[in-house]
Write a protein that holds these residues in place. Structure first.
Motif, short mmCIF file in Angstrom:
data_model
loop_
_atom_site.label_atom_id
_atom_site.label_comp_id
_atom_site.label_asym_id
_atom_site.label_seq_id
_atom_site.Cartn_x
_atom_site.Cartn_y
_atom_site.Cartn_z
N GLY B 14 26.95 31.25 36.70
CA GLY B 14 25.95 32.27 36.37
C GLY B 14 25.94 32.51 34.88
N LEU B 15 25.38 33.64 34.47
CA LEU B 15 25.25 33.90 33.03
C LEU B 15 26.61 34.13 32.38
CD1 LEU B 15 22.07 36.16 33.00
CD2 LEU B 15 22.25 33.73 32.46
N ALA B 16 27.50 34.84 33.06
CA ALA B 16 28.82 35.11 32.49
C ALA B 16 29.62 33.81 32.38
CB ALA B 16 29.58 36.12 33.35
N GLY B 17 29.64 33.03 33.46
CA GLY B 17 30.40 31.79 33.49
C GLY B 17 29.88 30.78 32.47
N CYS B 18 28.58 30.61 32.42
CA CYS B 18 27.99 29.63 31.51
C CYS B 18 28.17 30.03 30.05
CB CYS B 18 26.51 29.42 31.81
SG CYS B 18 26.23 28.48 33.33
N LEU B 158 37.20 33.84 36.44
CA LEU B 158 36.45 34.12 37.67
C LEU B 158 35.10 34.73 37.32
CD1 LEU B 158 39.20 35.55 40.07
CD2 LEU B 158 38.27 33.22 39.96
N ALA B 159 34.06 33.95 37.54
CA ALA B 159 32.69 34.42 37.33
C ALA B 159 31.97 34.23 38.65
CB ALA B 159 32.03 33.61 36.21
N ASP B 160 32.66 34.65 39.73
CA ASP B 160 32.16 34.31 41.06
C ASP B 160 31.36 35.42 41.72
OD1 ASP B 160 34.55 35.70 41.14
OD2 ASP B 160 35.28 34.75 42.96
N GLY B 161 30.87 36.33 40.92
CA GLY B 161 29.89 37.27 41.45
C GLY B 161 30.45 38.50 42.11
N VAL B 162 29.53 39.34 42.59
CA VAL B 162 29.89 40.67 43.09
C VAL B 162 30.81 40.60 44.32
CG1 VAL B 162 27.73 40.87 44.39
CG2 VAL B 162 28.99 42.92 43.79
N ASN B 163 30.65 39.56 45.12
CA ASN B 163 31.58 39.36 46.24
C ASN B 163 32.68 38.41 45.78
OD1 ASN B 163 30.19 40.69 48.64
ND2 ASN B 163 28.57 39.39 47.82
N ILE B 299 38.51 38.05 34.61
CA ILE B 299 37.38 38.30 35.51
C ILE B 299 36.19 38.81 34.70
CG2 ILE B 299 36.58 39.58 37.54
CD1 ILE B 299 39.38 39.59 38.58
N VAL B 300 35.03 38.21 34.92
CA VAL B 300 33.85 38.54 34.11
C VAL B 300 32.62 38.85 34.99
CG1 VAL B 300 34.59 37.10 32.16
CG2 VAL B 300 33.20 36.08 33.97
N GLY B 301 31.62 39.41 34.36
CA GLY B 301 30.30 39.59 34.99
C GLY B 301 30.30 40.51 36.20
N ASP B 302 29.48 40.18 37.17
CA ASP B 302 29.37 40.97 38.40
C ASP B 302 30.72 41.10 39.11
OD1 ASP B 302 26.72 41.61 38.27
OD2 ASP B 302 26.15 40.64 40.15
N ASP B 318 22.82 41.38 30.66
CA ASP B 318 23.30 41.43 29.27
C ASP B 318 24.80 41.73 29.22
OD1 ASP B 318 22.58 44.05 30.14
OD2 ASP B 318 22.53 44.78 28.08
N LEU B 319 25.28 42.48 30.23
CA LEU B 319 26.71 42.73 30.32
C LEU B 319 27.46 41.46 30.72
CD1 LEU B 319 25.30 45.61 30.79
CD2 LEU B 319 27.48 46.25 31.78
N ALA B 320 26.83 40.69 31.61
CA ALA B 320 27.44 39.43 32.04
C ALA B 320 27.63 38.50 30.85
CB ALA B 320 26.58 38.76 33.10
N VAL B 321 26.58 38.34 30.06
CA VAL B 321 26.64 37.46 28.90
C VAL B 321 27.73 37.94 27.93
CG1 VAL B 321 25.38 36.70 26.84
CG2 VAL B 321 24.25 36.68 29.07
N ALA B 322 27.72 39.23 27.65
CA ALA B 322 28.69 39.76 26.68
C ALA B 322 30.12 39.68 27.20
CB ALA B 322 28.34 41.21 26.32
N SER B 323 30.30 39.85 28.52
CA SER B 323 31.66 39.75 29.04
C SER B 323 32.12 38.29 29.02
CB SER B 323 31.78 40.35 30.45
OG SER B 323 31.13 39.55 31.41
N GLY B 324 31.19 37.37 29.24
CA GLY B 324 31.51 35.94 29.13
C GLY B 324 31.97 35.60 27.71
N LYS B 325 31.29 36.21 26.77
CA LYS B 325 31.65 35.97 25.37
C LYS B 325 33.03 36.55 25.06
CE LYS B 325 29.98 37.20 20.75
NZ LYS B 325 28.91 37.95 20.05
#
Lengths: 95, 428
Positions: B14-18, B158-163, B299-302, B318-325
């Motif tokens: 997703g956005l955080a992982g990528c 881990l950028a594996d989403g809300v679940n 752990i990032v994003g959702d 936008d939080l996902a992207v910034a947490s990935g960074k």
């Protein structure tokens, strides 16, 4: 106004790769109907149903993989909740 | 096996992982991204709006190149009862500063673009593979298990989403509770570019974002939304899961009724449903924050619950992207020091603390509970539409305006208005 929603028609436009015979969600055998009613109301794909006799009917095909059922009723109904195996399940063409 | 070992494995494209993968690969880390969908974005959906600032900081001018839908220049907020609505309407031109812009997006188009950036930077993508478990040795995460095979890495993101089942297995993420999340259901409705322009008062690449409070979520916490895409609209409803069972309406029925509301129906008429999707929205803010850093893992994003619902804006991407960074900064730092332990990786928390993510999450800490107030979704929409009805109805001799308005205020309750107004101001 107030037309009754037909979720199956909506699911029908989606692209699914159903992992036949390999359900990624399994539900308990005799779930509490009170809890089950929550899933009937909340599941966006309308997968938690009851037939005319009131018996529980669940189908994992058509699952949108949101996790609502896992979060709402946890182990009381959902015995096992996994994501479908790689390549299987819903594939969003828009998202 | 050591030849196959990566410096880092990212779970989820997703956005955080990528974003994390792009920055780490660019810095020279051997990066593997594993995605269970057939392509990056195949499993991802959004209500539809990306605030550009985070991506802009990494890819200046990205919107010229990335497949965004429309630049949002038109904002609307409606209070809605069963048959009528009152709308606040703000129109402008696109900000001269790209970082201030926001765009409607469709994730199956946007995510592959970001994945390609990461791939060009050297990250390796494996799609169509589900990560089943994490490889943990001596209390340290050192790889993943997928399809019965072990893949090793110095660390895992881990950028594996809300679940985040993997985060739960590690004991870092609490199982999301109904109190801390909402479910979003959405239809993408194809209208054609011209109809989108005409109906939403936009032209060319400009678009509208429209939020609805009240009737869409059956008078409970949540709301409706419409975002204009290039030639379609994203229309949906979000509903706070803790109220499930209180409303007689099912969630899919809420969406259907919203779509058939007199305010909305003319907007979608003649449109063609092309996709129906759903996603859980982590709305608990700080309250649901997991343990973000472990031995060899971030752990990032959702998955980290990074989402902000301020009522008038809903942000996650936008939080996902910034947490990935922020995760990438920590990972690169750890890689340079060859120390992937939790204390080394805690740079991630420092980065987050210094970024808008934690500042905003703290700022909005009290908002979720403030917004969980039925008056917001019943009494106040009814008050607004009732006042407008009296204002615009002529059926004989007029009464003074004041006399028309006061009964509506009374009905909602003066004390409630003062209390909620005060609490509202204090919670932001």
């Amino acid at each position: 106004m107030n037309t009754r929603v037909n979720v199956d028609v909506k699911l029908g436009v989606n692209k699914f790769f159903v992992d036949e015979g390999n359900p990624h969600i399994e539900i308990a055998e005799n779930p509490s109907l009170q809890e089950y009613a929550k899933l009937e109301a909340a599941c966006p794909a309308g997968l938690y149903r009851r037939d005319e006799k009131g018996a529980v009917r669940f189908d994992y095909a058509g699952c949108l993989e949101c996790g609502t059922c896992r979060i709402l009723c946890g182990k009381t109904i959902v015995k096992r909740w996994e994501y479908p195996n790689g390549t299987f399940g819903v594939e969003f063409r828009y998202g | 096996m050591s030849d196959d070992k990566f410096d880092v494995i990212v779970v989820g494209a997703g956005l955080a992982g990528c974003t994390a993968a792009f920055l780490m690969a660019q810095a020279g880390m051997e990066t593997l991204v594993i995605e269970r969908g057939n392509f990056a974005g195949a499993k991802n959906m959004t209500g539809g709006r990306l605030y550009a600032h985070s991506l802009e900081a990494i890819f200046p001018g990205f919107a010229d190149d990335a497949p965004v839908e429309r630049c949002i220049v038109h904002e609307k907020i409606s209070f809605m009862d069963e048959t009528s609505s009152v709308t606040l309407d703000y129109a402008s031109t696109a900000s001269g500063s790209p970082a201030e812009r926001s765009y409607s997006v469709l994730r199956s188009r946007l995510d592959p673009w970001l994945a390609e950036k990461a791939e060009s930077a050297g990250a390796v993508f494996v799609t169509g593979v589900r990560v089943d478990d994490l490889l943990v040795r001596y209390g340290k995460v050192c790889g993943v298990i997928a399809g019965g095979e072990e893949m090793e890495a110095d660390m895992v993101i881990l950028a594996d989403g809300v679940n985040s089942l993997l985060g739960e297995k590690l004991g870092m993420v609490h199982t999301v509770t109904p109190h801390h999340c909402a479910v979003g259901v959405k239809e993408v409705i194809e209208l054609g570019r011209q109809k989108v322009n005409d109906r939403f008062g936009c032209c060319d690449k400009d678009g509208a974002a429209w939020l609805f409070a009240g009737m869409p979520s059956a008078g409970y916490m949540g709301g409706g939304f419409i975002y204009t895409n290039e030639d379609s609209i994203s229309l949906g409803v979000v509903f706070g899961l803790h109220n499930t069972g209180r409303s007689a309406k099912s969630v899919p029925q809420m969406l259907e009724d919203f779509k058939n509301h007199p305010t909305v129906r003319p907007l979608v008429e003649g449109g063609k449903l092309v996709e129906y999707s759903a996603h859980v929205v982590p709305e608990g803010g700080m309250e649901m924050a997991p343990k973000l850093v472990g031995e060899g893992v971030l752990i990032v994003g959702d998955a980290a619950g990074f989402c902000l619902n301020a009522g008038y804006t809903v942000r996650g991407m936008d939080l996902a992207v910034a947490s990935g960074k922020a995760a990438a900064v920590a990972a690169i730092n750890a890689w340079q020091r060859a120390d992937f332990g939790a204390s080394s990786l805690s740079v991630y928390e420092r980065e987050l603390d210094g970024s808008f993510i934690m500042k905003d999450l703290r700022l909005y800490r009290k908002l979720p509970s403030f917004l969980d107030n039925r008056r917001m979704y019943n009494d106040y929409p009814a008050m607004a539409t009732g006042m407008m009805k009296d204002l615009f109805t002529v059926n004989g001799p007029s009464r003074p305006l004041r006399k028309k308005m006061i009964p509506h205020l009374k009905k909602a309750g003066f004390m409630n208005l003062i209390k909620d107004g005060w609490k509202g101001v204090r919670s932001i």
